[in-house]
Design a protein around this motif. Structure first.
Motif, mmCIF file in Angstrom:
data_model
loop_
_atom_site.group_PDB
_atom_site.id
_atom_site.type_symbol
_atom_site.label_atom_id
_atom_site.label_comp_id
_atom_site.label_asym_id
_atom_site.label_seq_id
_atom_site.Cartn_x
_atom_site.Cartn_y
_atom_site.Cartn_z
ATOM 1 N N GLY A 250 0.780 -1.228 0.000
ATOM 2 C CA GLY A 250 0.000 0.000 0.000
ATOM 3 C C GLY A 250 0.811 1.276 0.000
ATOM 4 N N ILE A 251 2.142 1.174 0.038
ATOM 5 C CA ILE A 251 2.975 2.379 -0.015
ATOM 6 C C ILE A 251 2.985 2.912 -1.437
ATOM 7 C CG2 ILE A 251 5.318 3.273 0.246
ATOM 8 C CD1 ILE A 251 5.741 1.354 2.509
ATOM 9 N N VAL A 252 2.676 4.185 -1.598
ATOM 10 C CA VAL A 252 2.597 4.796 -2.923
ATOM 11 C C VAL A 252 4.007 5.092 -3.426
ATOM 12 C CG1 VAL A 252 1.732 6.761 -4.258
ATOM 13 C CG2 VAL A 252 0.370 5.819 -2.377
ATOM 14 N N PRO A 253 4.343 4.663 -4.669
ATOM 15 C CA PRO A 253 5.683 4.940 -5.211
ATOM 16 C C PRO A 253 5.957 6.433 -5.297
ATOM 17 C CG PRO A 253 4.507 3.337 -6.579
ATOM 18 C CD PRO A 253 3.518 3.898 -5.612
ATOM 19 N N SER A 254 7.156 6.826 -4.916
ATOM 20 C CA SER A 254 7.567 8.229 -5.043
ATOM 21 C C SER A 254 9.075 8.286 -5.184
ATOM 22 C CB SER A 254 7.138 9.041 -3.817
ATOM 23 O OG SER A 254 7.839 8.621 -2.672
ATOM 24 N N GLU A 255 9.577 9.316 -5.861
ATOM 25 C CA GLU A 255 11.015 9.398 -6.123
ATOM 26 C C GLU A 255 11.814 9.556 -4.834
ATOM 27 O OE1 GLU A 255 14.000 11.526 -9.364
ATOM 28 O OE2 GLU A 255 11.826 11.779 -9.480
ATOM 29 N N GLU A 256 11.171 10.076 -3.783
ATOM 30 C CA GLU A 256 11.878 10.230 -2.507
ATOM 31 C C GLU A 256 12.220 8.871 -1.888
ATOM 32 O OE1 GLU A 256 9.024 11.887 -3.295
ATOM 33 O OE2 GLU A 256 10.145 13.711 -3.791
ATOM 34 N N LEU A 257 11.489 7.823 -2.299
ATOM 35 C CA LEU A 257 11.706 6.491 -1.725
ATOM 36 C C LEU A 257 12.605 5.613 -2.571
ATOM 37 C CD1 LEU A 257 8.255 5.304 -0.297
ATOM 38 C CD2 LEU A 257 10.378 5.644 0.965
ATOM 39 N N LYS A 258 13.212 6.150 -3.629
ATOM 40 C CA LYS A 258 13.974 5.324 -4.565
ATOM 41 C C LYS A 258 15.109 4.602 -3.845
ATOM 42 C CE LYS A 258 16.886 9.214 -6.046
ATOM 43 N NZ LYS A 258 17.187 10.131 -7.154
ATOM 44 N N GLY A 259 15.432 3.436 -4.403
ATOM 45 C CA GLY A 259 16.512 2.643 -3.835
ATOM 46 C C GLY A 259 16.018 1.669 -2.777
ATOM 47 N N ALA A 260 16.958 1.153 -2.002
ATOM 48 C CA ALA A 260 16.642 0.154 -0.980
ATOM 49 C C ALA A 260 15.607 0.618 0.038
ATOM 50 C CB ALA A 260 17.931 -0.273 -0.280
ATOM 51 N N PRO A 261 15.573 1.917 0.430
ATOM 52 C CA PRO A 261 14.585 2.340 1.427
ATOM 53 C C PRO A 261 13.136 2.031 1.046
ATOM 54 C CG PRO A 261 16.275 4.014 1.224
ATOM 55 C CD PRO A 261 16.558 2.989 0.157
ATOM 56 N N PHE A 262 12.810 2.033 -0.263
ATOM 57 C CA PHE A 262 11.448 1.714 -0.710
ATOM 58 C C PHE A 262 11.068 0.292 -0.310
ATOM 59 C CE2 PHE A 262 8.506 1.732 -4.724
ATOM 60 C CZ PHE A 262 7.404 1.621 -3.887
ATOM 61 N N VAL A 263 11.959 -0.668 -0.600
ATOM 62 C CA VAL A 263 11.679 -2.058 -0.267
ATOM 63 C C VAL A 263 11.708 -2.261 1.243
ATOM 64 C CG1 VAL A 263 12.166 -4.433 -0.953
ATOM 65 C CG2 VAL A 263 13.017 -2.565 -2.357
ATOM 66 N N GLN A 264 12.656 -1.611 1.896
ATOM 67 C CA GLN A 264 12.770 -1.770 3.350
ATOM 68 C C GLN A 264 11.532 -1.244 4.062
ATOM 69 O OE1 GLN A 264 16.587 0.260 3.596
ATOM 70 N NE2 GLN A 264 17.561 -1.605 4.343
ATOM 71 N N GLU A 265 11.036 -0.083 3.638
ATOM 72 C CA GLU A 265 9.844 0.483 4.263
ATOM 73 C C GLU A 265 8.621 -0.380 3.992
ATOM 74 O OE1 GLU A 265 7.311 4.662 4.226
ATOM 75 O OE2 GLU A 265 9.481 4.693 3.919
ATOM 76 N N SER A 266 8.543 -0.932 2.769
ATOM 77 C CA SER A 266 7.409 -1.796 2.423
ATOM 78 C C SER A 266 7.375 -3.036 3.306
ATOM 79 C CB SER A 266 7.501 -2.203 0.942
ATOM 80 O OG SER A 266 7.393 -1.080 0.094
ATOM 81 N N LEU A 267 8.521 -3.711 3.440
ATOM 82 C CA LEU A 267 8.564 -4.902 4.276
ATOM 83 C C LEU A 267 8.384 -4.569 5.752
ATOM 84 C CD1 LEU A 267 11.180 -7.487 3.012
ATOM 85 C CD2 LEU A 267 8.753 -7.355 2.606
ATOM 86 N N GLY A 268 8.814 -3.360 6.129
ATOM 87 C CA GLY A 268 8.645 -2.944 7.516
ATOM 88 C C GLY A 268 7.186 -2.859 7.920
ATOM 89 N N THR A 269 6.300 -2.526 6.966
ATOM 90 C CA THR A 269 4.872 -2.445 7.281
ATOM 91 C C THR A 269 4.273 -3.829 7.538
ATOM 92 O OG1 THR A 269 4.177 -2.603 4.962
ATOM 93 C CG2 THR A 269 4.650 -0.405 5.813
#
Length: 475
Positions: free
Chosen positions: A328-347
């Protein structure tokens, strides 16, 4: 000065992928898809069967060659690259990654079959080869073969290994310790982590090519299966969002107003760039591993390497995409890279999620670094016209270790653009070559299918497709 260089590399990358490589990749992939009558789909079950064929213990098996090429393909790009593509290009980037993998499967089949046809024999009877060898053997141009070999070494020992190192260290930027060890306004983690990674790589590559085959053969299946299982768990826990995710992927993929309004950041551009970086179909890298396999017919290894493209993109890249999008995390350029996947799995998994991604990146980066150097050593031998002695090769290995350290210190834009440009140069050389030589690979495919129809275990003879005396291995 570094900023000016980074800007220049970024401009070259956008031009290459906006006006040249997108057309070349899709055109060549579609051409071989049609000419081979959809070999990547029609013979997919056969490719799975061939992987399990036995060979003698002193030779590189089809499975081991698959593991080396998959080790190079399956890397940090499968996590960070996919996350970047979605963060920058949106949901539709996933569709274009799928497309480049499906049509690229045919290109991967052709280039690896050619590598088997024109492979060479070393003093111990084992085989070796790759694009440089089929360029010289079939096109009679050693100069172009050397240019390709140099491009591959620059790409894999330089661009790709720096990127793998950077992506691994960058995944640690979300942890508190990253900002506790500082020198002025700069964290010391890239320096310390890069040094540790470089030392570990140096220890592993002292044994040369055989040791690389053994190490990747153990690590690649483990990391791939475990990563896919984690993605399946995320999808099951968020199964209600799956229909919406697939609708968004398809609708965003064909948002042509967005594509042509800002092509460099579009779903099409990002999906194709990251798909190519991930599966390397048509780039000319996997044929170096394919040529080392001991098989009874070149088509067998072409099918195996075709399967590697699907493992990489259809399975592992899709796993990353679903991890990112189902939460449910909306893609955004601020989340590019590993932090996007890490934040997604963190939820989904709490604090365990980011740690799992870092661990996966460690395995992916490590096997990528080792698989890449296996390719480079073969190209160095080609340039030297002989098998380099261990002392000579250790000079290159020392250089490669230093590059791994340097990569950890670089910036996001530069390290990604540099890898894209170097990879693009390889593709620009290799794609026209495999089109010129494509008939040879397709005749080889016909020979294989005729023997299969007759109930035989296909065995290749060069004379069966008019190459008598023109190959070293099949006479």
């Amino acid at each position: 000065m570094l900023e000016g260089f980074a800007s220049l590399v970024g401009v070259i990358s956008n031009v290459m992928y906006s006006y040249l490589l997108i057309i070349m990749l899709l055109a060549v992939g579609l051409y071989f898809t049609l000419r081979s009558r959809f070999v990547q789909l029609r013979l997919l079950p056969e490719s799975i069967r061939v992987v399990g064929e036995k060979t003698d213990s002193n030779s590189v098996s089809a499975f081991q060659a698959l593991m080396v090429s998959t080790a190079s393909r399956v890397g940090t790009g499968n996590i960070v690259g996919v996350a970047n593509a979605i963060a920058i290009g949106g949901y539709g980037a996933v569709f274009w990654m799928w497309l480049i993998a499906i049509v690229g499967g045919a290109s991967a089949f052709v280039e690896s079959t050619l590598a088997q046809i024109y492979k060479k024999r070393d003093a111990s009877g084992r085989s070796y080869g790759g694009p440089s060898y089929y360029i010289e053997a079939a096109l009679k141009s050693r100069a172009l073969g050397v240019v390709f070999a140099i491009a591959l070494i620059a790409t894999y020992a330089g661009g790709f290994n720096m990127l793998a190192s950077f992506n691994l260290i960058d995944s640690m930027s979300n942890y508190g310790f990253y900002h506790q060890f500082m020198m002025g306004d700069r964290s010391l983690v890239p320096m310390i982590g890069g040094a540790i990674l470089a030392i570990l790589v140096g220890i592993c590559i002292i044994g040369g090519g055989k040791q690389i085959v053994r190490i990747t053969g153990v690590l690649v299946p483990f990391m791939g299966v475990f990563y896919i299982l984690m993605a399946i768990a995320v999808m099951i826990l968020n199964i209600g969002r799956l229909p919406e995710v697939f609708v968004n992927i398809l609708s965003n993929a064909f948002d042509f107003k967005a594509i042509f309004g800002g092509f460099a950041g579009s779903a099409m551009m990002q999906g194709i760039k990251r798909g190519l970086y991930s599966n390397e179909a048509g780039v000319g890298s996997a044929p170096n591993a394919a040529a080392a396999a001991n098989v009874s017919h070149p088509v067998k290894q072409g099918l195996v390497q075709m399967l590697s493209v699907f493992i990489d993109t259809i399975l592992i890249c899709t796993a990353t995409a679903m991890m990112c999008l189902c939460t449910g995390i909306v893609p955004s350029e601020e989340l590019k890279g590993a932090p996007f996947v890490q934040e997604s799995l963190g939820t989904v998994f709490g604090v365990i999620g980011p740690y799992f991604i870092t661990f996966a990146l460690l395995l992916f980066a490590f096997t990528t670094l080792l698989g890449n150097l296996f390719y480079c050593e073969g190209c160095l031998n080609y340039i030297a016209r002989r098998t380099l002695k261990n002392k000579e090769m250790n000079v290159f290995r020392l250089f490669a270790v230093v590059v791994v350290f340097i990569g950890a210190q670089l910036q996001f834009g530069l390290v990604w653009d540099l890898a894209d440009v170097l990879m693009g140069i390889m593709a620009i050389i290799n794609l026209p070559v495999i089109v010129i030589l494509g008939n040879t690979a397709l005749k080889c495919l016909d020979d294989y299918l005729v023997q299969k129809k007759e109930g035989k275990n296909p065995c290749f003879k060069a004379e069966s497709i008019g190459l008598e005396g023109k190959t070293e291995f099949w006479n």
